[in-house]
Design a protein around this motif. Structure first.
Motif, short mmCIF file in Angstrom:
data_model
loop_
_atom_site.label_atom_id
_atom_site.label_comp_id
_atom_site.label_asym_id
_atom_site.label_seq_id
_atom_site.Cartn_x
_atom_site.Cartn_y
_atom_site.Cartn_z
N ILE A 1 0.17 1.56 0.88
CA ILE A 1 -1.09 0.95 0.48
C ILE A 1 -2.29 1.70 1.05
CG2 ILE A 1 -2.52 -1.06 1.08
CD1 ILE A 1 -0.24 -2.85 0.22
N PHE A 2 -2.18 2.11 2.30
CA PHE A 2 -3.35 2.73 2.92
C PHE A 2 -3.51 4.19 2.52
CE2 PHE A 2 -2.58 -1.17 4.99
CZ PHE A 2 -3.87 -1.68 5.16
N SER A 3 -2.44 4.80 2.05
CA SER A 3 -2.59 6.15 1.49
C SER A 3 -3.28 6.07 0.13
CB SER A 3 -1.23 6.85 1.38
OG SER A 3 -0.38 6.19 0.46
N VAL A 4 -3.08 4.99 -0.59
CA VAL A 4 -3.80 4.79 -1.85
C VAL A 4 -5.28 4.57 -1.55
CG1 VAL A 4 -4.08 3.29 -3.85
CG2 VAL A 4 -1.79 3.80 -2.99
N ARG A 5 -5.54 3.72 -0.56
CA ARG A 5 -6.94 3.46 -0.18
C ARG A 5 -7.65 4.76 0.17
NH1 ARG A 5 -8.07 1.24 5.74
NH2 ARG A 5 -7.33 3.37 6.05
N ASP A 6 -7.01 5.57 1.01
CA ASP A 6 -7.67 6.79 1.47
C ASP A 6 -7.89 7.77 0.32
OD1 ASP A 6 -7.63 5.62 3.92
OD2 ASP A 6 -6.01 6.84 4.73
N GLU A 7 -6.92 7.87 -0.56
CA GLU A 7 -7.08 8.81 -1.67
C GLU A 7 -8.21 8.37 -2.60
OE1 GLU A 7 -3.54 9.96 -3.92
OE2 GLU A 7 -4.82 10.33 -5.67
N MET A 8 -8.23 7.10 -2.95
CA MET A 8 -9.27 6.63 -3.86
C MET A 8 -10.65 6.76 -3.22
SD MET A 8 -7.76 6.06 -6.65
CE MET A 8 -8.47 4.95 -7.85
N ALA A 9 -10.72 6.46 -1.92
CA ALA A 9 -12.00 6.59 -1.22
C ALA A 9 -12.48 8.03 -1.27
CB ALA A 9 -11.85 6.11 0.22
N GLU A 10 -11.55 8.97 -1.05
CA GLU A 10 -11.94 10.37 -1.03
C GLU A 10 -12.33 10.85 -2.43
OE1 GLU A 10 -9.07 12.90 0.89
OE2 GLU A 10 -10.03 14.67 0.02
N VAL A 11 -11.52 10.52 -3.40
CA VAL A 11 -11.75 11.01 -4.77
C VAL A 11 -13.09 10.49 -5.31
CG1 VAL A 11 -10.97 10.81 -7.17
CG2 VAL A 11 -9.34 11.37 -5.35
N PHE A 12 -13.40 9.24 -5.02
CA PHE A 12 -14.61 8.66 -5.61
C PHE A 12 -15.76 8.52 -4.61
CE2 PHE A 12 -11.23 7.39 -8.52
CZ PHE A 12 -11.79 7.81 -9.72
N GLY A 13 -15.60 9.14 -3.44
CA GLY A 13 -16.69 9.14 -2.47
C GLY A 13 -17.06 7.76 -1.97
N LEU A 14 -16.07 6.92 -1.76
CA LEU A 14 -16.32 5.56 -1.28
C LEU A 14 -15.90 5.43 0.18
CD1 LEU A 14 -14.72 3.63 -4.30
CD2 LEU A 14 -17.12 4.29 -4.00
N ALA A 15 -16.49 4.46 0.85
CA ALA A 15 -16.01 4.15 2.20
C ALA A 15 -14.63 3.50 2.06
CB ALA A 15 -16.97 3.18 2.88
N PRO A 16 -13.67 3.92 2.89
CA PRO A 16 -12.33 3.33 2.77
C PRO A 16 -12.35 1.81 2.82
CG PRO A 16 -12.27 5.21 4.23
CD PRO A 16 -13.72 4.99 3.89
N SER A 17 -13.25 1.25 3.57
CA SER A 17 -13.29 -0.21 3.67
C SER A 17 -13.75 -0.86 2.36
CB SER A 17 -14.23 -0.63 4.80
OG SER A 17 -15.52 -0.12 4.53
N LYS A 18 -14.27 -0.04 1.44
CA LYS A 18 -14.71 -0.58 0.15
C LYS A 18 -13.62 -0.48 -0.91
CE LYS A 18 -19.13 -1.42 1.07
NZ LYS A 18 -19.70 -2.76 0.96
N VAL A 19 -12.48 0.00 -0.52
CA VAL A 19 -11.37 0.09 -1.47
C VAL A 19 -10.29 -0.90 -1.03
CG1 VAL A 19 -9.61 1.57 -2.51
CG2 VAL A 19 -11.84 2.53 -1.87
N ARG A 20 -10.07 -1.89 -1.85
CA ARG A 20 -9.02 -2.85 -1.54
C ARG A 20 -7.79 -2.49 -2.39
NH1 ARG A 20 -8.98 -9.31 -2.96
NH2 ARG A 20 -6.97 -9.77 -2.00
N VAL A 21 -6.64 -2.45 -1.76
CA VAL A 21 -5.42 -2.09 -2.47
C VAL A 21 -4.41 -3.22 -2.35
CG1 VAL A 21 -3.55 -0.41 -2.70
CG2 VAL A 21 -5.82 0.35 -1.99
N ILE A 22 -3.83 -3.59 -3.46
CA ILE A 22 -2.89 -4.71 -3.51
C ILE A 22 -1.55 -4.25 -4.08
CG2 ILE A 22 -2.44 -7.01 -4.46
CD1 ILE A 22 -5.52 -7.32 -4.67
N THR A 23 -0.50 -4.52 -3.39
CA THR A 23 0.86 -4.28 -3.90
C THR A 23 1.70 -5.49 -3.53
OG1 THR A 23 0.59 -1.91 -3.50
CG2 THR A 23 2.83 -2.69 -3.94
N GLU A 24 1.63 -6.51 -4.37
CA GLU A 24 2.39 -7.72 -4.04
C GLU A 24 3.88 -7.41 -4.01
OE1 GLU A 24 2.02 -11.72 -5.89
OE2 GLU A 24 -0.07 -11.12 -6.19
N TYR A 25 4.35 -6.77 -5.06
CA TYR A 25 5.75 -6.35 -5.13
C TYR A 25 5.81 -4.96 -5.70
CZ TYR A 25 6.99 -11.00 -3.81
OH TYR A 25 7.10 -12.15 -3.10
N LEU A 26 6.88 -4.27 -5.39
CA LEU A 26 6.99 -2.86 -5.71
C LEU A 26 8.42 -2.56 -6.12
CD1 LEU A 26 6.46 0.26 -5.21
CD2 LEU A 26 6.78 -0.26 -2.79
#
Lengths: 516, 777
Positions: free
Chosen positions: B246-271
């Motif tokens: 989950i947190f690798s998704v957060r970090d990638e999206m934050a980097e790609v779109f220039g967002l603060a990591p805390s502004k990216v919420r990632v949800i994976t209820e089941y996988l």
């Protein structure tokens, strides 16, 4: 029951007991797309959309099954929605009494679960859980089957559900718990309420718009209606189980303009065995053929065991398998060995074609335009016949054969009087090994005769190499199967398969076979 | 606060000893061999089982948002090509189409068939797929090479013009050194050597040399890769992802779109599974996160992008193949030298090493050298897959060892025991051999071979090693004791299927002596606090110690509250088995006590420190605990058709403290099943002429089915490692390392000739036998 409207019919089906009318969707929409989309039932999963993984398994009530209505586990990813016209579909959501009321990670502890759900939870049959809804529905069919009386039948019931995490052993344990339980519940009651045959016919038209083509789907009730359709629509494609045609839809994006299902034509689904002859209708499901031949015609049942998953065998038909004329086509070698006759029909009447002349070339048959394959007829093998069938592939079930074979010899007074040795996977069409046959006829029935005849396999076939096997491998195995035939028919003239899987594609016996 | 000393009883049965460790002040006293636990270590069924069997567990593929669009990606049909032009305009006006994106630009070089070219978002999935056909791309095809050997030749087309950086994820083993430079398509990975291998081979009285080949395996999780992106304003987004990090998704999206990591919420209820391929928002060979996020931004609507099964095989990662030239030297009945030169391809990607087995397993062999190389080809990139490198390395090493043992006339098991200095693995090998019936079964194989029977049986054994890479300060867990008596445990970890939420609940129930029904675990959402990816077999050892520290700290606060209520000093409060506090002759039940909480809850948040112990043995070259395992396999082979069936596997494993025997056995079963599948069936086939995958489906890319599963017996050898406060270490990867190797060794035992190439197909068996098996006259 007929759902006829004045101009155009809607597809009418029941999903989890609820009647639904479908009007405005393409007839090449799959049941899975419908369930997960418009029906809002996401419990049924998509894993491959090709009928290989079983995550999409649902249960359909087949009102026309031999012996009365029954539940069939099927792959919803391949079934086109109109094929469900007039049918009842059950998804995983139907099983829990309180299903769907809770969501999230803390949605309850399971009261109201169906026995198959309880059994799978208790056996710890889920890890990631993505295959689980499909597993549950295969188990559901098992729960209401009355004939799961051997270990291999349990394996067979569940072999169409792939699990990538852990589950096969716990799933098998759970299935063992519930197989044949047949609880006296609302599902059993629903089964009893279904009439013997709905024969629901359909004329469904979907008007294309915005670049999507117009499409029609018919379910004719008689052959004469079918002839009319075939005349009026030269582009008409026939479909019943959609296990092959469905792939063209899901993988190639085909939008067939005109489709007709043969499911409502009663005479095509007849399966009869009387007076030493078999008559097997074109739309007989492979699962039913397997059941019917298990004791009475073991070579056929042997080929069908590993032919496909339970879900595929519950949908696929004899006619579909034979008419796509695959060079491997596992049924074809059996028909060749058993000297079957293919009966084809058109508006002007029936025509009989020996099986050996039916498969003309690669993926092509002797059917003429306007003709339909209606049934196959074959005699019971004579008392002096020895027949064994083999399917050699990397994985046991649902794998395309590297080599398929059905081998038959008639033996009188210790001498081979006739031989019909048919192979799939060795040439562009399923074919007999005439040179090997000739080498056997007139010889004493012995291992030595088989060994000698096997050497002739190269005279009959020049197989090709592909990623399922090299030419050398195919020829080697084909020869070895000829050798194996003697041993494998020594205890029993028409051996079945063992109850538990072994490495042997050969005998019904154990691994104690040896040659000191 | 100062660190403190603690004496723990550590080790394993028969080898327990007292060990002094130094603990950070805030660290809970580790559970050791003397700890009597009530709930941790018991057979607690998976808490989410009921949701999974009723179809109520929601996976990324199942999430539907109002106004949501579906994306589809146009992929390169060429294994190598330059893009001359790309025109998306015709797709734009198509029915339902809301956004179109050219992912590649004119001048870009495409390096494998399946690479991203363009993408569409539309109201319905089929509309998006239809629109792709209207995107006009002109390609100039370039020379390509897809086979590993071909790529190693001097004149082979160059896959990469410039050196490339390694793509690493949480699925990769930590702490590898830097790779060397590139020569053509070949790049040397950091070598390992001890002793003098060249000299040792010259000194050996028996030398076995052969080349071992393994195939490319794809992860083939049942749920394909996918993301759903919803922008919440311009500067924040919510992402649903089928991810094991989950947190690798957060970090990638934050980097790609220039967002603060805390502004990216990632949800994976089941996988629906991952096995190493699902780190980050993107797949290794497709920028899924960028595509979905960008289409969503353009269309101003949530966009879901799910791979289909074809894409899943082609561009979401794989286990690289290998060609391992192995030379083993034997001297006076002992293993004297191990030399491995490995080449493998991770396609356009990196990471084709062959694991630690050859260098780190038989450490009593004085001379060992492993030189591995990445070979670049025009195939989809490899990535971490369940114990990266190890199953490949194990296969070559263990089968070669058996061949050497045959040449030296020694029992293969004895050869292993003589050179393995891990005390636990030695015990596992001995106890396993006894339970398996090794000696008798080896005799039976020899008899069947000598009688030249059609059906043979054989047995093999192989070893497993892995490290406890449990991460410090990575998982932040929160424990809240609510006024209604509920204990809520929060951490943003995803459950890949191993059952971490169940184990978290057990830890909470243990610490508070409360029933599991009063524990509520919140997970699968970045809002619940940082956590680790499910990779490297680290989840349980990273998360449960943090959970325990949080629980213990909340319990201290609760104890102070109890002391106040009972009017005794906190040190005099005693808890009984159902959470009732006693002191000063009075008592207060857990429920009554919680009602006295000032405010809504007692809340404590904690993490875990670096590892502080490694009994009985560290992982070679590090301070991490070494996880030991061994597997015994039995096969049956029809020598006339070449069909191999694995009939029985005995898996003997250590995973530190057994937290939950049910979920543990479940993971071991899974490792054995995947290993069996790798040994006998799976193989990605690329067409050399077209450069495309021939079997991108589950029809001809075969994974093991229900009927092919061997009988699996699991033997657990519990170890008190002292590595962390719960004693948990990992099992996901160790359980799959030796399976294929043990099966290959068993096939060798059955046939008397080795099959040195995976998968062991019927054709390879007959080819190894070298002739149509004759029957004696």
């Amino acid at each position: 029951m007929r759902y006829a409207g004045p101009d155009m019919d809607a597809v009418l089906l029941h999903v989890n007991g609820e009647a639904r009318e479908v009007l405005d969707v393409s007839p090449t929409t799959t049941l899975l797309e419908y369930l997960r989309g418009p029906a809002g039932l996401s419990g049924t999963k998509e894993g491959c959309a090709e009928g290989d993984c079983g995550a999409c398994t649902v249960v359909v009530i087949d009102p026309d099954a031999p012996g009365g209505p029954r539940f069939r586990a099927v792959n919803s990813c391949l079934l086109l929605l109109p094929l469900l016209h007039g049918k009842h579909v059950l998804t995983v959501e139907a099983l829990s009494q309180h299903g769907g009321q809770h969501g999230g990670q803390h949605g309850g502890d399971g009261p109201g679960h169906h026995p198959v759900q309880q059994a799978l939870v208790a056996a710890l049959g889920s890890q990631c859980g993505y295959c689980t809804p499909g597993v549950i529905m295969s188990m559901f069919e098992a729960c209401y089957r009355g004939d799961l009386d051997a270990p291999w039948k349990l394996d067979d019931q569940m072999c169409g559900n792939l699990c990538r995490c852990t589950g096969y052993r716990p799933i098998r344990e759970a299935t063992q718990q519930i197989a044949g339980l047949r609880p006296d519940d609302r599902f059993g009651a629903a089964l009893a309420e279904v009439g013997p045959s709905t024969s629901a016919t359909l004329r469904y038209a979907f008007e294309g718009r915005g670049g999507t083509p117009s499409q029609s789907f018919w379910i004719p009730g008689t052959l004469s209606e079918l002839w009319d359709l075939m005349d009026a629509h030269p582009e008409l494609r026939l479909v019943v189980g959609a296990t092959d045609l469905g792939l063209d839809v899901t993988k190639k994006g085909e939008r067939f303009p005109a489709l007709a299902s043969l499911q409502a034509i009663a005479e095509l689904r007849r399966l009869e065995h009387a007076d030493g002859r078999w008559s097997i209708g074109a739309t007989v499901r492979l699962a039913d053929l397997e059941d019917a031949t298990a004791q009475a015609l073991p070579p056929m049942a042997r080929m069908l065991r590993f032919f496909g998953s339970r879900q595929i065998k519950n949908s696929a038909t004899v006619g579909g398998n034979l008419c796509n004329a695959s060079p491997i086509g596992d049924l074809a070698p059996v028909l060749l060995a058993l000297d079957a006759t293919m009966v084809v029909a058109g508006r002007s009447g029936e025509r009989r074609v020996p099986a050996g002349e039916f498969f003309v070339s690669y993926r092509s048959t002797a059917l003429r335009p306007g003709e339909l394959f209606v049934r196959v007829e074959l005699p019971d093998p004579p008392a002096n016949a020895r027949v064994v069938a083999y399917k050699v592939s990397k994985r046991r079930e649902m794998d395309i054969s590297a080599v398929a074979a059905a081998l038959r010899v008639d033996v009188d007074g210790g001498v081979v009087t006739a031989a019909r040795l048919a192979f799939g996977g060795m040439a562009a069409t399923p074919a007999r090994a005439r040179a090997v046959e000739a080498a056997l006829v007139g010889q004493p029935w012995s291992q030595a005769s088989c060994d000698a005849a096997a050497e002739r396999i190269g005279d009959d076939f020049t197989p090709m190499s592909d990623h399922r096997g090299s030419a050398w491998y195919r020829a080697t195995v084909a020869g070895n199967l000829v050798r194996a035939m003697f041993d494998d028919t020594s205890q029993c003239a028409m051996p079945g398969l063992p109850d538990r899987p072994t490495s042997m594609v050969g005998t019904a016996g154990s691994s104690s076979v040896h040659h000191p | 606060m100062a660190d403190r000393k603690q004496t723990l009883r550590l080790g394993f049965e028969g080898h327990l000893r007292k060990v002094d460790v130094t603990l950070p002040a805030t660290e809970a006293t580790p559970w050791d061999a003397d700890s009597k636990l009530e709930i941790v270590g018991t057979e607690v069924p998976r808490l989410d089982g009921h949701l999974k069997v009723s179809g109520r567990a929601k996976y990324t593929f199942d999430v539907a948002l109002p106004g949501m669009l579906w994306a589809a990606v146009l992929r390169s049909p060429h294994p190598a090509a330059r893009i001359e032009s790309i025109d998306v305009s015709k797709a734009e006006g198509q029915p339902g189409v809301k956004a179109v994106l050219a992912v590649a630009k004119p001048g870009d070089t495409l390096r494998f068939a399946g690479q991203d070219v363009a993408a569409v978002a539309a109201e319905r999935p089929e509309q998006a797929r239809d629109a792709l056909a209207l995107i006009e791309v002109r390609y100039t095809p370039l020379p390509f090479v897809v086979d590993t050997e071909g790529a190693m030749r001097d004149k082979a087309p160059r896959v990469h013009e410039a050196p490339i950086t390694e793509r690493r994820t949480e699925g990769d083993e930590p702490g590898k050194a830097k790779a060397g430079g590139m020569q053509g398509n070949v790049r040397a990975l950091p070598p390992n050597e001890r002793g003098n291998v060249d000299k040792a081979l010259r000194e050996s009285d028996v030398v076995h040399e052969a080349t071992y080949v393994t195939q490319v395996q794809t992860h083939s999780a049942l749920e394909t890769h996918g993301v759903l992106v919803r922008w919440d304003g311009d500067q924040s987004m919510t992402v649903w992802a089928s991810t094991q990090g989950i947190f690798s998704v957060r970090d990638e999206m934050a980097e790609v779109f220039g967002l603060a990591p805390s502004k990216v919420r990632v949800i994976t209820e089941y996988l629906g599974g991952g096995f190493g391929a699902k780190f980050g928002a993107s797949a290794p060979g497709s920028r899924l996160g960028f595509i979905a996020g960008e289409l969503s931004r353009l269309a101003r609507a949530p966009v879901k992008l799910m791979c289909d099964r074809h894409e899943e095989h082609v561009c979401t990662g794989n286990r690289p193949d290998s060609r391992q030239a192995v030379a083993l030297g034997g001297r006076r009945g002992k293993l004297h030298a191990i030399d491995v030169v490995a080449h493998g391809t991770a396609g356009i990607g990196t990471g084709a090493g062959v694991g630690r087995n050859a260098f780190s397993l038989y450490t009593r062999c004085p001379n060992a050298r492993v030189r591995a190389h990445d070979v670049f080809t025009n195939g989809g990139p490899g990535t971490a897959m369940r114990a990266p490198g190890h199953p490949q390395g194990a296969f070559a090493l263990e089968l070669a060892l058996d061949e050497l043992a045959a040449k030296m006339g020694v029992d293969p098991l004895k050869l292993r025991l003589d050179h393995d200095e891990h005390p636990l693995r030695s015990m596992q090998l001995r106890q396993g051999a006894e339970r398996f019936g090794w000696d008798e079964l080896r005799k039976r194989s020899a008899q069947l071979r000598s009688r030249n029977t059609r059906v043979r049986k054989g047995v093999g054994v192989a070893s497993s090693l892995w490290g406890d890479f449990g991460r410090a300060n990575a998982a932040v867990a929160t424990c809240s004791v609510l006024r209604d008596g509920t204990i809520e445990l929060k951490n943003g970890v995803q459950d890949i299927g191993g059952g971490i939420p169940t184990v978290i609940a057990q830890v909470g129930a243990e610490v508070f002596a409360r029933p599991l029904s009063t524990i509520r675990v919140r997970y699968g959402d970045s809002d619940y606090g940082p956590s680790v990816g499910s990779g490297g077999s680290t989840t349980t050892s990273s998360v449960t110690p943090a959970v325990r520290n949080a629980c213990e700290q909340a319990r201290v606060a609760l104890q102070e509250l109890a002391a106040k209520q009972l009017k005794v000093p906190a040190g005099e409060v005693r808890w009984d088995g159902d959470g009732t506090a006693h002191g000063g002759g009075g008592s207060i039940t857990f429920g009554q006590l919680c009602k006295k909480i000032d405010g809504e809850a007692i809340v404590a948040t904690a993490t875990r420190p670096a590892t502080y112990g490694h009994e009985p043995m560290a992982f070679p070259g590090s301070k991490f605990y070494q996880i030991a395992g061994a597997q015994f396999a039995e096969v049956e082979v029809d020598t006339w058709t070449g069909v191999v069936r694995a009939t029985r596997v005995l898996a003997v494993h250590d995973c530190g403290r057994v937290m939950n025997p049910l979920t543990l056995r479940s993971q071991i079963n899974g490792g054995v099943i995947q290993g069996t599948s790798y040994a006998l069936m799976e193989e990605r086939v690329l067409d050399g002429d077209l450069g495309r995958m021939l079997n991108p489906n589950l029809e001809s890319y075969k994974i093991l089915g229900a009927r092919d599963v061997p009988e699996i017996e699991v033997m657990l050898t519990e170890v008190h490692t002292g590595a962390n406060n719960t004693g948990a270490v990992g099992i996901g990867e160790p359980a799959t390392v030796p399976t294929a190797a043990a099966i290959a060794c068993a096939v060798y035992d059955a046939l008397g000739v080795p099959v040195r190439s995976l998968p062991i197909t019927p054709a390879k068996v007959l080819e190894a036998l070298g002739m149509i098996p004759g029957r004696p006259a």
